[in-house]
Scaffold this motif. Structure first.
Motif, PDB file in Angstrom:
ATOM      1  N   GLU A  83       0.867  -1.178   0.000  1.00  0.00           N
ATOM      2  CA  GLU A  83       0.000   0.000   0.000  1.00  0.00           C
ATOM      3  C   GLU A  83       0.902   1.225   0.000  1.00  0.00           C
ATOM      4  OE1 GLU A  83      -3.757   0.480   2.471  1.00  0.00           O
ATOM      5  OE2 GLU A  83      -2.417   1.917   3.462  1.00  0.00           O
ATOM      6  N   ILE A  84       0.815   2.020  -1.074  1.00  0.00           N
ATOM      7  CA  ILE A  84       1.746   3.133  -1.262  1.00  0.00           C
ATOM      8  C   ILE A  84       0.981   4.410  -1.570  1.00  0.00           C
ATOM      9  CG2 ILE A  84       3.660   4.020  -2.651  1.00  0.00           C
ATOM     10  CD1 ILE A  84       4.411   1.112  -3.238  1.00  0.00           C
TER      11      ILE A  84
ATOM     12  N   SER B 234      -1.582  19.255  -4.934  1.00  0.00           N
ATOM     13  CA  SER B 234      -2.621  18.694  -4.067  1.00  0.00           C
ATOM     14  C   SER B 234      -2.298  17.250  -3.694  1.00  0.00           C
ATOM     15  CB  SER B 234      -3.973  18.737  -4.771  1.00  0.00           C
ATOM     16  OG  SER B 234      -4.329  20.073  -5.100  1.00  0.00           O
ATOM     17  N   PRO B 235      -2.754  16.801  -2.520  1.00  0.00           N
ATOM     18  CA  PRO B 235      -2.565  15.398  -2.136  1.00  0.00           C
ATOM     19  C   PRO B 235      -3.251  14.457  -3.120  1.00  0.00           C
ATOM     20  CG  PRO B 235      -3.210  16.715  -0.236  1.00  0.00           C
ATOM     21  CD  PRO B 235      -3.392  17.588  -1.441  1.00  0.00           C
ATOM     22  N   ARG B 236      -2.741  13.227  -3.198  1.00  0.00           N
ATOM     23  CA  ARG B 236      -3.331  12.216  -4.068  1.00  0.00           C
ATOM     24  C   ARG B 236      -4.731  11.844  -3.588  1.00  0.00           C
ATOM     25  NH1 ARG B 236       0.297  11.006  -8.536  1.00  0.00           N
ATOM     26  NH2 ARG B 236       2.360  11.613  -7.755  1.00  0.00           N
ATOM     27  N   THR B 237      -5.573  11.484  -4.543  1.00  0.00           N
ATOM     28  CA  THR B 237      -6.944  11.064  -4.207  1.00  0.00           C
ATOM     29  C   THR B 237      -7.078   9.545  -4.219  1.00  0.00           C
ATOM     30  OG1 THR B 237      -7.608  11.232  -6.533  1.00  0.00           O
ATOM     31  CG2 THR B 237      -7.914  13.188  -5.143  1.00  0.00           C
ATOM     32  N   TYR B 238      -5.934   8.843  -4.217  1.00  0.00           N
ATOM     33  CA  TYR B 238      -5.964   7.387  -4.251  1.00  0.00           C
ATOM     34  C   TYR B 238      -4.697   6.841  -3.597  1.00  0.00           C
ATOM     35  CZ  TYR B 238      -2.577   7.951  -8.001  1.00  0.00           C
ATOM     36  OH  TYR B 238      -1.471   8.304  -8.728  1.00  0.00           O
ATOM     37  N   LEU B 239      -4.713   5.555  -3.290  1.00  0.00           N
ATOM     38  CA  LEU B 239      -3.538   4.815  -2.845  1.00  0.00           C
ATOM     39  C   LEU B 239      -3.245   3.723  -3.867  1.00  0.00           C
ATOM     40  CD1 LEU B 239      -4.282   4.282   0.972  1.00  0.00           C
ATOM     41  CD2 LEU B 239      -2.736   5.948  -0.048  1.00  0.00           C
ATOM     42  N   PHE B 240      -1.972   3.546  -4.177  1.00  0.00           N
ATOM     43  CA  PHE B 240      -1.591   2.423  -5.025  1.00  0.00           C
ATOM     44  C   PHE B 240      -1.596   1.154  -4.180  1.00  0.00           C
ATOM     45  CE2 PHE B 240       1.610  -0.586  -6.463  1.00  0.00           C
ATOM     46  CZ  PHE B 240       1.231  -0.779  -7.782  1.00  0.00           C
ATOM     47  N   ARG B 241      -2.246   0.100  -4.696  1.00  0.00           N
ATOM     48  CA  ARG B 241      -2.314  -1.186  -3.988  1.00  0.00           C
ATOM     49  C   ARG B 241      -1.851  -2.299  -4.916  1.00  0.00           C
ATOM     50  NH1 ARG B 241      -5.787  -1.739   0.220  1.00  0.00           N
ATOM     51  NH2 ARG B 241      -4.611  -3.680   0.460  1.00  0.00           N
ATOM     52  N   SER B 242      -1.232  -3.305  -4.357  1.00  0.00           N
ATOM     53  CA  SER B 242      -0.853  -4.465  -5.161  1.00  0.00           C
ATOM     54  C   SER B 242      -0.711  -5.700  -4.276  1.00  0.00           C
ATOM     55  CB  SER B 242       0.459  -4.216  -5.910  1.00  0.00           C
ATOM     56  OG  SER B 242       1.564  -4.181  -5.028  1.00  0.00           O
ATOM     57  N   ASP B 243      -1.023  -6.842  -4.864  1.00  0.00           N
ATOM     58  CA  ASP B 243      -0.741  -8.163  -4.298  1.00  0.00           C
ATOM     59  C   ASP B 243       0.089  -8.915  -5.327  1.00  0.00           C
ATOM     60  OD1 ASP B 243      -2.354  -7.955  -1.897  1.00  0.00           O
ATOM     61  OD2 ASP B 243      -4.099  -8.119  -3.211  1.00  0.00           O
ATOM     62  N   ASP B 244       1.146  -9.581  -4.902  1.00  0.00           N
ATOM     63  CA  ASP B 244       1.942 -10.341  -5.855  1.00  0.00           C
ATOM     64  C   ASP B 244       2.324 -11.689  -5.271  1.00  0.00           C
ATOM     65  OD1 ASP B 244       5.005 -10.331  -4.958  1.00  0.00           O
ATOM     66  OD2 ASP B 244       4.162  -8.366  -4.455  1.00  0.00           O
ATOM     67  N   HIS B 245       2.769 -12.583  -6.141  1.00  0.00           N
ATOM     68  CA  HIS B 245       3.146 -13.922  -5.709  1.00  0.00           C
ATOM     69  C   HIS B 245       4.297 -14.433  -6.554  1.00  0.00           C
ATOM     70  CE1 HIS B 245       0.441 -14.858  -9.125  1.00  0.00           C
ATOM     71  NE2 HIS B 245       1.307 -15.828  -9.337  1.00  0.00           N
TER      72      HIS B 245
END
Length: 625
Positions: free
Chosen positions: A298-299, A308-319
Motif C-alpha cells: 500500500e503506497i 494537491s494530495p493524491r486522491t488514491y492509494l496504489f495497492r498491489s498483491d503479488d506472488h
C-alpha cells in the motif's frame, strides 16, 4: 587521491606479509579455497573444484558486523558486489528506494537473483528484490556466485546469485541469543532468537525489530521480521525442513533534497514459506522443494509542495511460487551429474484504490516458467575438474531459451587452484516493464549476456596467507532501454554493453589475535552504469586481545555514477570502527559494544538526491544463554 589510497593499502599488505607469524593450527581465513559450497551444483562440493567465481561469508563475519540487514555486510565483503543505500537503516520500496544489488556492473532491473536456501526471492509483479527482508540474524552463511547462475536458477540470475542459507540449530539442546542496540537519530534495533534440538527434531526461531527517525525530515522507517525454520530427520537417508518468514515495514520517502515529497508513505507486508524433502544415499542424493512468496503493498505516492494530495492509494498483491526437483548421481569415482526440473509461477494484481471507495485496475497477470537442466562434473587424478551443463527453459510469454555453461579447475600443487569458465545469463522482462505504466511494451524479449572469467587462488603458510585474483569479460545484448518512439517513450530491446575487470581478495593472520583482510575490484564499462563503481576497495583489521575485540575498516568507492544522463559521479571513503568486550563465554555470556560508521563525516550520495548520514554511532548489548 584514489591511487594514493590503493598504493598505501598495497604497501600495508606487503608489510603485513613480511611480519606474518606461523601458528600450529591451520587458520580459517576469509578466503578458504577448501570451503564446501552448494550453490554451484546443488550438492556439497569443494569450492576449489568449481570453476565459477564464488565468495562465501560465514556466520562469524555476519555476527561481527552487528548489522541487522544482510546486504551492507555483502557490499563490504564481496569484491565486485555493490549495494545502493540511502539512510541509516531501511531500503524502502517504490520511488526513492535503495537496495539495488550489482555484481560486476550487472544488476539494475533485478539481474542478480536472491535465494533463500536455493529458492528465488523477488516480487512477482515488479520483479525487484526485497532488500528489507534479508535479515542478518537468520543467516548461517551466504554463497555468492559472481557471474551468471542461470544454468541452475534460470531467469534473474543473469548477473549473479546470492544464496542466503538460513540457520538451523544442529547441536542437541537449546541456545538463545538477544541483542539491543541504540544510536544516532533515535535508531533502535532489537533481536531475539532461539535454537532448539532434541532427538531428530530441530528448530530455529527469531524476531527482529528496527526503527529510526531517519537523518532527514520525513525519513522515518520501521520494520518487524519474524522467521522460523523447523527440521526433522526420519533416518540417515531422509529429512524434511520447512520455513516461514514474515516482514512488515512502514516508512516514508522524503524525496530528493532539491524536490522534497510530502506523504510519500508505504506499508508493505512480505512473506515466504517453503517445504523440502531431502534424500541422501551413497550413490544418489537430491530434494524436492516447494516454495510460495507473497506480498501486499500500500503506497501513497505523495505530492510536491504547492500541489494537491493524491486522491488514491496504489495497492498491489503479488506472488512467486513453484516446485524445484533435482537428483544427483555418483556412478563412478570422481564423477557426479545432476538432473533437475523447475516449475515457477510469478505475477500479481495492481490497482489504484480511490478515496471514494472505487478502484482503477492496472494489471492482473501471471507468467509460467518450466525448465529442465543437466550439469556434470568429472574429477581426474585429483588435479583436474571438468564442469559442464545446459538448461532448457520455456516461458509462457517469451518462449524458449537455451543456457549453456562450461569450465575447468586445475590444482597443480598444494593450496593452488586455477579456474576458467564461460556461462550464459538471461533475464525475462518483468510485468511492470511489459504491461504497467508508460513506457510498457508487451513484446519485449529476454535480456542475455555471456560471461568469461579466469582466476588463480593460493593459500600459503598453512593457511596463514591466502589470496585469489579473478579477471572477467562480459558481453551483454538485448538490454531493455527506454527510447522515444513516435514521440512517446517505449521499452525496447536495443541495449548492449561490455563490462570487464579484475577482482582481488586476500586474508592474512598476522598474529594469533590479529587478522587483516582486504578485497578490491576494478570495473571498466563501455557506457555509464548506475551503482557500478569503477574502483571498490575494502580493508579490515581485527585485533582480539583477550576479552576485547577491536575492528577498524575502510571502504573506498571511486567513479560511481549516480546520474548517467548528466554523467554525475561520486568518490568517497568511509571509515568505520567497533569495540566490544565479552563477559563469560560466547556460549553463555554477554558482550557490550560500541561502533561508529563514517567516522570522518564524509559527505556523499549513492542514490542521487539522497545524501548519506554523516558520522553515526550505535551501542548495544548481546546476550547468549
Amino acid at each position: 587521491m584514489k591511487k594514493t589510497i590503493i598504493f598505501v593499502f598495497g604497501v600495508l599488505l606487503f608489510c603485513l606479509h613480511i611480519h606474518a607469524v606461523e601458528d600450529n593450527n591451520k587458520i580459517d581465513t576469509i578466503i578458504q579455497l577448501n570451503q564446501v559450497v552448494v550453490s554451484a551444483t546443488k550438492i556439497q562440493v569443494n569450492r576449489n573444484n568449481i570453476p565459477l567465481s564464488i565468495s562465501v561469508i560465514g556466520r562469524e563475519q555476519i555476527e561481527a558486523s552487528s548489522e541487522s540487514a544482510l546486504l551492507p555486510v555483502l557490499s563490504h565483503r564481496i569484491p565486485g558486489l555493490f549495494v545502493t543505500q540511502k539512510g541509516i537503516t531501511g531500503f524502502g520500496v517504490s520511488s526513492g528506494s535503495a537496495g539495488t544489488v550489482n555484481i560486476r556492473g550487472v544488476g539494475q532491473g533485478n539481474k542478480v537473483l536472491m535465494l533463500f536456501d536455493g529458492q528465488p526471492q523477488w516480487a512477482g509483479l515488479f520483479g525487484h528484490s526485497l532488500p528489507d527482508t534479508y535479515v542478518a540474524s537468520d543467516v548461517d552463511r551466504v554463497e555468492v556466485i559472481r557471474g551468471p547462475g542461470s544454468l541452475l536458477y534460470g531467469s534473474n540470475a543473469m548477473g549473479g546469485v546470492i544464496n542466503i542459507i538460513t540457520r538451523q540449530h544442529q547441536r542437541q539442546g537449546r541456545r538463545t541469543q538477544a541483542r539491543i542496540m541504540y544510536g544516532s537519530y533515535n535508531t533502535q534495533k532489537y533481536m531475539i532468537n532461539n535454537g532448539y534440538n532434541i532427538g531428530n527434531f530441530s528448530s530455529f526461531i527469531s524476531i527482529n525489530h528496527d526503527r529510526t527517525d531517519g537523518h532527514r525530515d520525513d525519513s522515518d522507517f520501521r520494520i518487524t521480521n519474524g522467521f522460523a525454520n523447523l527440521g526433522y530427520r526420519f533416518n540417515d537417508n531422509f529429512k524434511t525442513t520447512g520455513s516461514v518468514s514474515l516482514a512488515k515495514s512502514i516508512g516514508q520517502n522524503p524525496g530528493t533534497i532539491t524536490e522534497p515529497i510530502l506523504d510519500n508513505k508505504f506499508d508493505v507486508l512480505r512473506g515466504t514459506t517453503s517445504l523440502a524433502v531431502e534424500n541422501t544415499f551413497k550413490k544418489i542424493s537430491g530434494a524436492v522443494r516447494f516454495f510460495y512468496n507473497w506480498g501486499n503493498h500500500e503506497i501513497n505516492d505523495g505530492y510536491y509542495e504547492g500541489s494537491s494530495p493524491r486522491t488514491y492509494l496504489f495497492r498491489s498483491d503479488d506472488h512467486n511460487y513453484g516446485v524445484l526437483m533435482y537428483q544427483t548421481f555418483r556412478l563412478f569415482q570422481g564423477n557426479h551429474f545432476t538432473l533437475g526440473i523447475d516449475y515457477k509461477n510469478w505475477g500479481g494484481h495492481a490497482w489504484n484504490a480511490n478515496n471514494d471507495g472505487s478502484k482503477d485496475e492496472i494489471i492482473d497477470k501471471s507468467v509460467d516458467e518450466t525448465a529442465g537442466y543437466f550439469i556434470m562434473q568429472q574429477n581426474l587424478f585429483d588435479i583436474l575438474s571438468l564442469n559442464a551443463g545446459i538448461r532448457y527453459e520455456h516461458n509462457s510469454t517469451f518462449g524458449n531459451e537455451w543456457i549453456p555453461q562450461a569450465g575447468f579447475t586445475v590444482r597443480p600443487f598444494e593450496g593452488n587452484a586455477i579456474k576458467a569458465s564461460l556461462s550464459k545469463g538471461f533475464r525475462s522482462p518483468n510485468i511492470r516493464e511489459m504491461y504497467m505504466f508508460p513506457p510498457q511494451n508487451p513484446d519485449l524479449n529476454p535480456e542475455s549476456m555471456m560471461n568469461y572469467d579466469v582466476s588463480i587462488g593460493q593459500t600459503l603458510l598453512d593457511g596463514i596467507l591466502s589470496f585469489e585474483i579473478t579477471a572477467f569479460f562480459i558481453d551483454g545484448k538485448d538490454m531493455i532501454q527506454t527510447v522515444m518512439t513516435d514521440g512517446k517513450p517505449k521499452n525496447i530491446n536495443t541495449g548492449s554493453f561490455i563490462n570487464k575487470g579484475i577482482e582481488f581478495e586476500t586474508g592474512l593472520q598476522i598474529l594469533k589475535n590479529l587478522y587483516f583482510d582486504m578485497n578490491y575490484s576494478y570495473l571498466h564499462t563501455d557506457k555509464p552504469l548506475l551503482a557500478a563503481p569503477k574502483h571498490k576497495l575494502f580493508a579490515n583489521l581485527t585485533y582480539n586481545p583477550g576479552r576485547f575485540t577491536f575492528d577498524v575498516n575502510m571502504q573506498s568507492i571511486f567513479d560511481l555514477y549516480i546520474n548517467t544522463t548528466d554523467k554525475i559521479k561520486e568518490d568517497y571513503t568511509v571509515l568505520n570502527a567497533k569495540a566490544s568486550y565479552l563477559f563469560g563465554t560466547k556460549e553463555k555470556g554477554a558482550s557490550v559494544f560500541l561502533k561508529g560508521e563514517n567516522l570522518t563525516a564524509t559527505r556523499y550520495m549513492i542514490n542521487e538526491g539522497f545524501p548519506m548520514p554523516k558520522a553515526v554511532f550505535m551501542g548495544g548489548v548481546n546476550v547468549t544463554f
